[in-house]
Design a protein around this motif. Structure first.
Motif, PDB file in Angstrom:
ATOM      1  N   ALA A  42      53.102   8.398  28.935  1.00 11.58           N
ATOM      2  CA  ALA A  42      53.139   7.832  30.250  1.00 11.58           C
ATOM      3  C   ALA A  42      51.380   6.906  30.152  1.00 11.58           C
ATOM      4  O   ALA A  42      50.995   6.585  30.543  1.00 11.58           O
ATOM      5  N   ILE A  43      51.700   5.153  29.364  1.00  7.51           N
ATOM      6  CA  ILE A  43      51.020   4.699  29.566  1.00  7.51           C
ATOM      7  C   ILE A  43      50.993   4.099  29.907  1.00  7.51           C
ATOM      8  O   ILE A  43      51.981   2.993  30.367  1.00  7.51           O
ATOM      9  N   ASP A  44      49.988   3.745  31.022  1.00  5.74           N
ATOM     10  CA  ASP A  44      50.203   2.557  31.944  1.00  5.74           C
ATOM     11  C   ASP A  44      48.572   1.806  32.348  1.00  5.74           C
ATOM     12  O   ASP A  44      48.547   0.520  33.423  1.00  5.74           O
ATOM     13  N   SER A  45      48.197   1.214  30.858  1.00  4.62           N
ATOM     14  CA  SER A  45      46.978   0.901  31.304  1.00  4.62           C
ATOM     15  C   SER A  45      47.103  -0.229  29.256  1.00  4.62           C
ATOM     16  O   SER A  45      47.157   0.537  28.163  1.00  4.62           O
ATOM     17  N   VAL A  46      46.633  -1.171  29.530  1.00  5.09           N
ATOM     18  CA  VAL A  46      46.588  -1.510  28.434  1.00  5.09           C
ATOM     19  C   VAL A  46      44.765  -0.566  27.260  1.00  5.09           C
ATOM     20  O   VAL A  46      44.763  -0.641  26.416  1.00  5.09           O
ATOM     21  N   LYS A  47      44.125  -0.727  28.137  1.00  5.31           N
ATOM     22  CA  LYS A  47      42.966  -0.041  28.279  1.00  5.31           C
ATOM     23  C   LYS A  47      43.073   1.197  27.589  1.00  5.31           C
ATOM     24  O   LYS A  47      42.712   2.110  26.606  1.00  5.31           O
ATOM     25  N   LEU A  48      44.282   2.315  28.284  1.00  7.76           N
ATOM     26  CA  LEU A  48      45.253   3.587  27.936  1.00  7.76           C
ATOM     27  C   LEU A  48      44.367   3.183  26.138  1.00  7.76           C
ATOM     28  O   LEU A  48      44.800   4.064  25.136  1.00  7.76           O
ATOM     29  N   LEU A  49      45.798   2.190  26.349  1.00 13.65           N
ATOM     30  CA  LEU A  49      46.356   1.811  24.851  1.00 13.65           C
ATOM     31  C   LEU A  49      45.581   1.380  23.756  1.00 13.65           C
ATOM     32  O   LEU A  49      45.609   2.332  22.764  1.00 13.65           O
ATOM     33  N   GLU A  50      44.693   1.420  24.221  1.00 14.09           N
ATOM     34  CA  GLU A  50      43.070   0.860  23.169  1.00 14.09           C
ATOM     35  C   GLU A  50      42.223   2.026  23.369  1.00 14.09           C
ATOM     36  O   GLU A  50      42.184   1.920  21.987  1.00 14.09           O
ATOM     37  N   GLU A  51      42.637   2.656  23.579  1.00 17.31           N
ATOM     38  CA  GLU A  51      41.634   3.981  23.386  1.00 17.31           C
ATOM     39  C   GLU A  51      42.573   5.125  22.625  1.00 17.31           C
ATOM     40  O   GLU A  51      42.297   5.180  21.755  1.00 17.31           O
ATOM     41  N   VAL A  52      44.327   5.065  22.732  1.00 12.98           N
ATOM     42  CA  VAL A  52      45.093   5.606  22.197  1.00 12.98           C
ATOM     43  C   VAL A  52      44.898   5.389  20.553  1.00 12.98           C
ATOM     44  O   VAL A  52      45.056   6.001  19.253  1.00 12.98           O
ATOM     45  N   ASN A  53      44.508   3.952  20.262  1.00 16.42           N
ATOM     46  CA  ASN A  53      44.152   2.981  19.393  1.00 16.42           C
ATOM     47  C   ASN A  53      43.031   3.363  17.955  1.00 16.42           C
ATOM     48  O   ASN A  53      43.385   3.665  17.390  1.00 16.42           O
ATOM     49  N   LYS A  54      41.999   3.818  19.404  1.00 18.60           N
ATOM     50  CA  LYS A  54      40.792   4.042  19.041  1.00 18.60           C
ATOM     51  C   LYS A  54      41.243   5.294  17.919  1.00 18.60           C
ATOM     52  O   LYS A  54      40.121   5.512  16.842  1.00 18.60           O
ATOM     53  N   GLN A  55      41.158   6.520  19.100  1.00 20.32           N
ATOM     54  CA  GLN A  55      41.103   7.702  18.110  1.00 20.32           C
ATOM     55  C   GLN A  55      42.337   8.418  17.240  1.00 20.32           C
ATOM     56  O   GLN A  55      41.906   8.511  16.639  1.00 20.32           O
ATOM     57  N   GLY A  56      43.708   7.400  16.892  1.00 25.04           N
ATOM     58  CA  GLY A  56      44.388   7.319  16.169  1.00 25.04           C
ATOM     59  C   GLY A  56      43.843   6.706  14.846  1.00 25.04           C
ATOM     60  O   GLY A  56      43.692   7.666  13.616  1.00 25.04           O
ATOM     61  N   ALA A  57      42.832   5.697  14.964  1.00 26.58           N
ATOM     62  CA  ALA A  57      41.777   5.043  13.816  1.00 26.58           C
ATOM     63  C   ALA A  57      41.189   6.074  13.591  1.00 26.58           C
ATOM     64  O   ALA A  57      40.615   6.537  11.650  1.00 26.58           O
ATOM     65  N   LYS A  58      40.524   7.298  14.147  1.00 25.35           N
ATOM     66  CA  LYS A  58      39.709   8.272  13.554  1.00 25.35           C
ATOM     67  C   LYS A  58      39.891   8.757  12.859  1.00 25.35           C
ATOM     68  O   LYS A  58      39.261   9.573  12.070  1.00 25.35           O
ATOM     69  N   ILE A  59      41.668   9.203  13.370  1.00 25.97           N
ATOM     70  CA  ILE A  59      41.833  11.231  11.991  1.00 25.97           C
ATOM     71  C   ILE A  59      43.877   9.878  11.465  1.00 25.97           C
ATOM     72  O   ILE A  59      43.938  10.593  10.853  1.00 25.97           O
ATOM     73  N   ASN A  60      43.276   9.107  11.340  1.00 24.23           N
ATOM     74  CA  ASN A  60      43.765   8.293  11.154  1.00 24.23           C
ATOM     75  C   ASN A  60      45.687   8.507  10.946  1.00 24.23           C
ATOM     76  O   ASN A  60      46.017   9.058  10.193  1.00 24.23           O
ATOM     77  N   ARG A  61      45.987   8.232  12.071  1.00 24.70           N
ATOM     78  CA  ARG A  61      47.355   8.921  12.500  1.00 24.70           C
ATOM     79  C   ARG A  61      47.913   7.900  13.379  1.00 24.70           C
ATOM     80  O   ARG A  61      47.531   7.588  14.374  1.00 24.70           O
ATOM     81  N   VAL A  62      48.714   7.715  13.690  1.00 25.22           N
ATOM     82  CA  VAL A  62      50.066   6.234  14.242  1.00 25.22           C
ATOM     83  C   VAL A  62      50.329   7.648  15.301  1.00 25.22           C
ATOM     84  O   VAL A  62      50.890   8.401  15.125  1.00 25.22           O
ATOM     85  N   ILE A  63      49.754   6.617  16.353  1.00 24.93           N
ATOM     86  CA  ILE A  63      50.890   7.711  17.616  1.00 24.93           C
ATOM     87  C   ILE A  63      51.541   7.666  18.460  1.00 24.93           C
ATOM     88  O   ILE A  63      51.542   6.394  18.986  1.00 24.93           O
ATOM     89  N   HIS A  64      52.970   8.491  18.561  1.00 23.04           N
ATOM     90  CA  HIS A  64      54.035   7.469  19.668  1.00 23.04           C
ATOM     91  C   HIS A  64      53.643   7.356  21.289  1.00 23.04           C
ATOM     92  O   HIS A  64      53.194   8.404  21.104  1.00 23.04           O
TER      93      HIS A  64
END
Ligand SMILES: *Cc1c(COP(=O)(O)O)cnc(C)c1O
Length: 224
Positions: free
Chosen positions: A88-110
């Motif tokens: 349920a991604i419902d904003s670009v800001k949320l997507l940016e946060e998912v990208n940020k958290q993925g980067a921190k742990i080097n994991r691509v999040i689907h």
């Protein structure tokens, strides 16, 4: 409820349509999830971050956990290490946060983008036109730690099957349009997550690849 039998019947119905089952276990205790798990089912959906995390910790590690409910930005970090799919991604800001958290742990999040198709105003999600705009020009290509797997939508809660069908049809048309376009490398429009206990049969007629079914497996929930 005969959980095992309910799952098997659903699986048979879905398999021939190339659709997978996300067993929605929200509000149900880990023991019931284990019952489904020991019968061979490994894909479960929860709608609350805290409940998802505590069940992840309590249950076998080869379970694939889907977050199907609304996600707040400040909670992304708790699920980033293990979640299989965020519906349920419902904003670009949320997507940016998912990208940020993925980067921190080097994991691509689907992830899936949630599309607003229902008449009710309270439902979250992007309008179809916004989805087109975000995919075409929203900079997803420069978010390497997210992978967009497709779209998710919820129909209006109604007995009127023609309304549900026309709503599912609108999101099917949207994904069909997108599938014909040249997409950023981290966007693929494979998955269409539509259909719950009351409307999954309709969703199957409109190209569902993933249904999210709770009540028809585990019975009525006592609270929500
Ligand atoms: C609870 C829930 C479902 C499952 O609903 P049932 O009617 O129990 O099948 C599906 N999708 C979402 C987003 C939910 O919150």
């Amino acid at each position: 409820m005969d959980i095992k039998n309910n799952i098997q019947k659903l699986q048979t119905e879905l398999e021939s349509k190339g659709c997978i089952l996300v067993a929605v276990s929200k509000t149900h205790p880990p023991e019931l999830i284990l019952e489904a798990y020991t019968s061979g089912h490994k894909v479960f959906g929860e709608n609350k971050v805290q409940e998802l995390v505590s069940k992840y910790e309590a249950l076998p590690k080869d379970i694939e956990w889907h977050l199907i409910g609304h996600l707040q930005r400040n909670k992304v970090k708790y699920i980033a290490p293990f979640v299989t799919l965020i519906h349920a991604i419902d904003s670009v800001k949320l997507l940016e946060e998912v990208n940020k958290q993925g980067a921190k742990i080097n994991r691509v999040i689907h992830c899936l983008l949630q599309v607003h198709i229902a008449q009710e105003e309270t439902k979250f999600g992007f309008d179809p036109a916004e989805v087109l705009k975000i995919i075409r020009t929203g900079g997803i290509g420069s978010m390497p730690y997210v992978k967009i797997k497709g779209l998710m939508a919820m129909a209006t809660l109604t007995d009127k099957t023609d309304i549900i069908a026309s709503e599912f049809k609108s999101v099917q048309e949207l994904i069909t349009t997108l599938r014909k376009e040249k997409l950023p490398t981290n966007v693929e429009m494979k998955e269409l997550s539509i259909g719950m206990s009351s409307d999954y049969k309709i969703a199957l007629d409109y190209g569902s690849t993933m249904v999210r079914v709770g009540t028809a497996i585990f019975g009525e929930r006592k609270y929500d």
